[in-house]
Design an enzyme around this catalytic site. Structure first.
Site, PDB file in Angstrom:
ATOM      1  CG  HIS A 427      -2.042  -0.968   0.968  1.00  0.00           C
ATOM      2  ND1 HIS A 427      -3.323  -0.632   0.340  1.00  0.00           N
ATOM      3  CD2 HIS A 427      -2.195  -2.229   1.802  1.00  0.00           C
ATOM      4  CE1 HIS A 427      -4.079  -1.570   0.391  1.00  0.00           C
ATOM      5  NE2 HIS A 427      -3.362  -2.545   1.199  1.00  0.00           N
ATOM      6  CG  ASP A 512      -2.872  -3.997   4.812  1.00  0.00           C
ATOM      7  OD1 ASP A 512      -2.024  -2.860   5.172  1.00  0.00           O
ATOM      8  OD2 ASP A 512      -4.001  -3.494   4.595  1.00  0.00           O
ATOM      9  CD  GLU A 513      -5.692  -5.820   1.639  1.00  0.00           C
ATOM     10  OE1 GLU A 513      -6.591  -6.410   1.621  1.00  0.00           O
ATOM     11  OE2 GLU A 513      -5.196  -4.547   1.006  1.00  0.00           O
ATOM     12  CB  VAL A 514       3.018  -8.063   1.293  1.00  0.00           C
ATOM     13  CG1 VAL A 514       3.964  -8.266   0.205  1.00  0.00           C
ATOM     14  CG2 VAL A 514       3.021  -6.996   2.146  1.00  0.00           C
TER      15      VAL A 514
END
Length: 840
Positions: A427, A512-514
């Site tokens: 992000h 988050d969300e790699v």
């Protein structure tokens, strides 16, 4: 003189050349988007279309331009010939017409149909921020000023509209309680004993306080001066308000005694004194903020109170779409009133960096601006409907250092801690592109400076795609410059807190969300893995957390992050599984756990992490994501991927046993309780690690202050009740019938307090809030039309001739004989209405 003439001539030439390049005026192009049908061809996909219409007199050659827009959906195929859909990055998309596309003469149109994944359920799903770019002017975007969105098929509208009968049934059990029977403080106090009589607050009332409570008393006095026209003075007069320091109460606890001649606030802490004042404000007539008052009557009562959770937080995302400093200050006033003590400030993401960092100007010159671009060198490409033009709110914007210090001071005065979130390593596209711009600026003159804060490996050929569709949004964690950047930002942020004299205990690093595939073709990563003897790409993640943790620990800060910071990725029988990571259980990591979507398989994640020793902040998407739509209706704004969230969802959430409060799944249908049979339950030890609860607003679809307030209120009040009030008896009652009776009693009190007190207060408090007014519930029984509303105190107006209801329309008081078109709308006390419900 010749130079001036030459410049003027050149300017005129450019204007003429621009006009010559444009074959038509952009304002002549009208575009309509239409949903043609969900479940297209019996599959999980929908059919939709763009209709381009020439409303001008000049012929429009479709080959002369490209149509750009923001769109979050994945388009599988374009049915129409001569048109191609392209997803460029994230939700940045365009339609390109090929050489065989026809020209549109005046009054002609072309329809581009396409098939996309999933379903389209409300107007939030529609494309936004449309603009065109002429092929001969590739750097200039022209907004489409004539854009409409619609649902074409009547049957589709019927399927996507909320059933008013369902709303009616939900409202039917709510009793209309007399206002004098309502405990007037929200969140509800631990003990409230009403007494006879009233205290009369007026200009000669005195305000006396212990020296420890001077700042709280002064802030209260400033507000009273706006209500009464004068500040209160300090003396020993009979009619007085006293703030007294006592020993023995826990932090934030207070006692409040209101008698006819004296109000006494007692607390052991500044926090407690402040919250007692908020309760006292709640006891004032809710219209006290409408205009200056001669006197204010406060009912006599004895109150004893303390919060259930010490951490009560609201997260606001200003990265996706920006909110002004003034709006943030207004939100802080709101949080303080309802005893929410933390603002989690989501300041950067893929689509924006919103805080000035001295020494890194590119973070805001590039990272805080969105406009048409295909290379992100000067600013970021459009997202979430921000369109073609730079420096346009809410896509563009940032807080200067002075702005942020002002926000911190304002929050501190209202006993609110501000936790900054600085997303790493995923992000991070805004930061990456900003540091790329810095690299380009210095690379030919000072290569060391150019590389000092670089966040990507320039030789990296890794291929990945994030959940939001980005292919270039993850920092390279093998590069020392990444940690130089993180430490620089942390140091500058800490400096702002020091200058504001505001507390800073943690920085939320996101985490988050790699996505899968990241780093796998990076030479810098390969060298790093060889040097550190790292065999698995997944283990790179833990190296990154360790390094960031060390940076923060050196500065006496602890690490906070989304749930991934506490999880370890592994596999079982070839299937990926996530476990509580034993590496960091002793490092005071605070994990904010959002993923409890009923039926997705991670319902017990928060409890597993707490049981394993992590400090957990419950941030459940099912109940606390306030950017999700209130209800399933084509006209109701908001996302709906994780749930539908009305004010009842946060109100009935049971933090330490939330399986018990799971009622509706993603589709709004009853939850199958079998999904909890093998889920881990919260142990007593795990419960000691639940540090608090947090609600969130992500701003992808928030286009300004009014929409922010609409999505936030009244949901925030349900959250405030659950964060502060003691555990209700219906939450621990094992007999479901008794629990339901007790719940209905509390719910009835709550909606009556909102409808008859809090909405009136919110009409004027802090200049007033655009809270949502609910739709009217309607049911037809034996030829009679019955109507009700979620919040007693709101007024129902209706018409029977097809016209829109107004304050002058008939007031609903009893069932109406069915016949013709009847329209209903609920109104508040200042005449603002909700959405109209039509019955045919």
């Amino acid at each position: 003189m010749k130079k001036i003439i030459f410049i003027a001539a050149l300017f005129c030439f450019q204007i003429l050349n621009t006009k010559a390049q444009q074959s038509f005026k952009p304002a002549d192009l009208s575009v309509m988007w239409q949903l043609l049908g969900n479940d297209h061809l019996g599959k999980a996909q929908f059919l939709a279309s763009f209709t381009l219409f020439n409303k001008g007199k000049t012929e429009i050659d479709l080959k002369d331009f490209k149509l750009y827009f923001s769109y979050p959906r994945v388009i599988n195929s374009v049915i129409s010939s001569n048109a191609k859909f392209e997803n460029l990055s994230g939700e940045f998309c365009r339609i390109v017409f090929d050489g065989n596309a026809k020209s549109l003469k005046s009054g002609e149109k072309v329809i581009v149909e396409y098939i996309a994944n999933g379903k389209s359920k409300n107007y939030t799903d529609a494309p936004s921020g449309l603009y065109i770019v002429f092929n001969k002017q590739p750097d200039q975007g022209y907004p489409i000023v004539n854009f409409e969105r619609d649902y074409l098929l009547d049957k589709e509208v019927a399927q996507l509209k909320l059933a008013p009968a369902k709303v009616y049934e939900e409202n039917k059990q709510i009793a209309d309680l007399p206002m004098e029977n309502l405990v007037p403080i929200l969140p509800s106090p631990n003990e409230y004993k009403a007494k006879t009589g009233n205290f009369i607050l007026y200009k000669n009332t005195t305000l006396n306080f212990a020296s420890e409570f001077e700042s709280e008393a002064n802030l209260f006095n400033e507000e009273l001066s706006k209500l009464l026209g004068v500040k209160l003075t300090s003396s020993k007069a009979e009619n007085s308000i006293i703030l007294k320091k006592i020993e023995g109460l826990v932090d934030e606890a207070y006692e409040l005694s209101v008698k006819e001649n004296r109000i006494v606030i007692s607390s052991s802490s500044k926090n407690g004194a402040f919250y007692a004042i908020q309760s006292l404000k709640m006891m004032m007539p809710p219209n006290s903020w409408a205009k200056k008052q001669v006197e204010i009557q406060i009912p006599c009562a004895e109150v004893k109170d303390a919060p259930r959770f010490g951490y009560r937080s609201f997260m606001l995302d200003v990265a996706r779409n920006f909110q002004t400093k003034e709006q943030i200050l207004k939100v802080l006033d709101l949080l303080a009133l309802y005893k929410i003590n933390t603002l989690h400030f989501h300041l950067n993401d893929d689509e924006g960096w919103r805080l000035e960092i001295p020494g890194l100007p590119e973070l805001t010159t590039v990272g805080a601006t969105r406009a048409h671009t295909l290379n992100d060198q000067n600013y970021l490409h459009p997202s979430y409907g921000s369109g073609a033009l730079p420096n346009t709110f809410p896509g563009s914007g940032f807080y200067s250092k002075a702005d942020f210090i002002e926000i911190l001071k304002y929050a501190k005065a209202r006993h609110i801690k501000v936790i900054p979130e600085l997303e790493t390593p995923g992000h991070a596209r805004a930061a990456i592109k900003a540091m790329d711009a810095r690299y380009e600026k210095y690379k030919n003159t000072d290569l060391i400076s150019a590389k000092q804060y670089l966040l990507r490996d320039t030789l990296d050929q890794s291929v990945y795609k994030s959940v939001q569709g980005f292919k270039d949004n993850v920092m390279n964690i093998a590069m020392p410059s990444t940690y130089t950047f993180i430490e620089k930002v942390v140091d500058e942020v800490r400096e702002m807190y020091i200058l504001a004299d505001a507390p800073l205990q943690t920085i939320h690093i996101g985490g988050d969300e790699v996505p899968e595939g990241v780093w796998q073709k990076s030479p810098a990563i390969a060298t790093f893995m060889q040097k550190e003897n790292i065999k698995n790409y997944n283990d790179l993640w833990y190296e990154h957390l360790s390094k960031v943790n060390e940076i923060l620990k050196k500065k006496n800060l602890y690490l906070s992050g989304w749930e991934e910071v506490a999880m370890r990725k592994t596999s079982l029988d070839g299937t990926t599984k996530y476990l509580a990571n034993p590496d960091f259980t002793t490092q005071n990591f605070h994990a904010y756990v959002w993923n409890n979507v009923w039926g997705w398989g991670q319902e017990d994640l928060a409890y597993r992490l707490a049981n394993a020793g992590y400090k957990v902040v419950l941030s459940a998407v099912t109940n606390f994501y306030f950017d999700l739509a209130y209800e399933q209706d084509a006209d109701e704004p908001g996302l709906y991927w994780g749930s539908f969230v009305d004010v009842d969802k946060p109100f009935y959430f049971i933090p330490l046993d939330y399986y018990k409060s799971a009622k509706e799944d993603v589709q709004g249908k009853p939850v199958d309780q079998k999904i909890f049979e093998h889920k881990e339950r919260l142990t007593d030890y795990g419960a000691s690690n639940i540090v608090g609860i947090q609600c969130q607003i992500w701003s992808e679809k928030i286009s300004g202050a009014e929409q922010l307030e609409y999505m936030l209120l009244p949901k925030l009040l349900g959250f405030a009740e659950r964060a502060w009030a003691k555990n209700p008896n219906w939450a621990i009652e094992k007999d479901s019938k008794i629990a339901n009776v007790n719940y209905l009693k509390d719910w009835t009190w709550f909606v009556n307090v909102l409808g008859k007190r809090e909405f009136t207060r919110l009409n004027h408090y802090a200049s007033g809030f655009n809270y949502r007014i609910p739709t009217v519930g309607v049911n037809i029984e034996e030829g009679k039309v019955h109507a009700n509303v979620q919040f007693p105190g709101l007024i129902i107006k209706y018409t029977q001739n097809g016209s829109e209801p107004t304050l002058k329309s008939k007031t609903y008081t009893s069932p109406i004989t069915q016949g013709g078109s009847i329209k209903f709308k609920a109104f508040n006390s200042v005449g603002r209405g909700g959405r109209t419900i039509s019955i045919h």
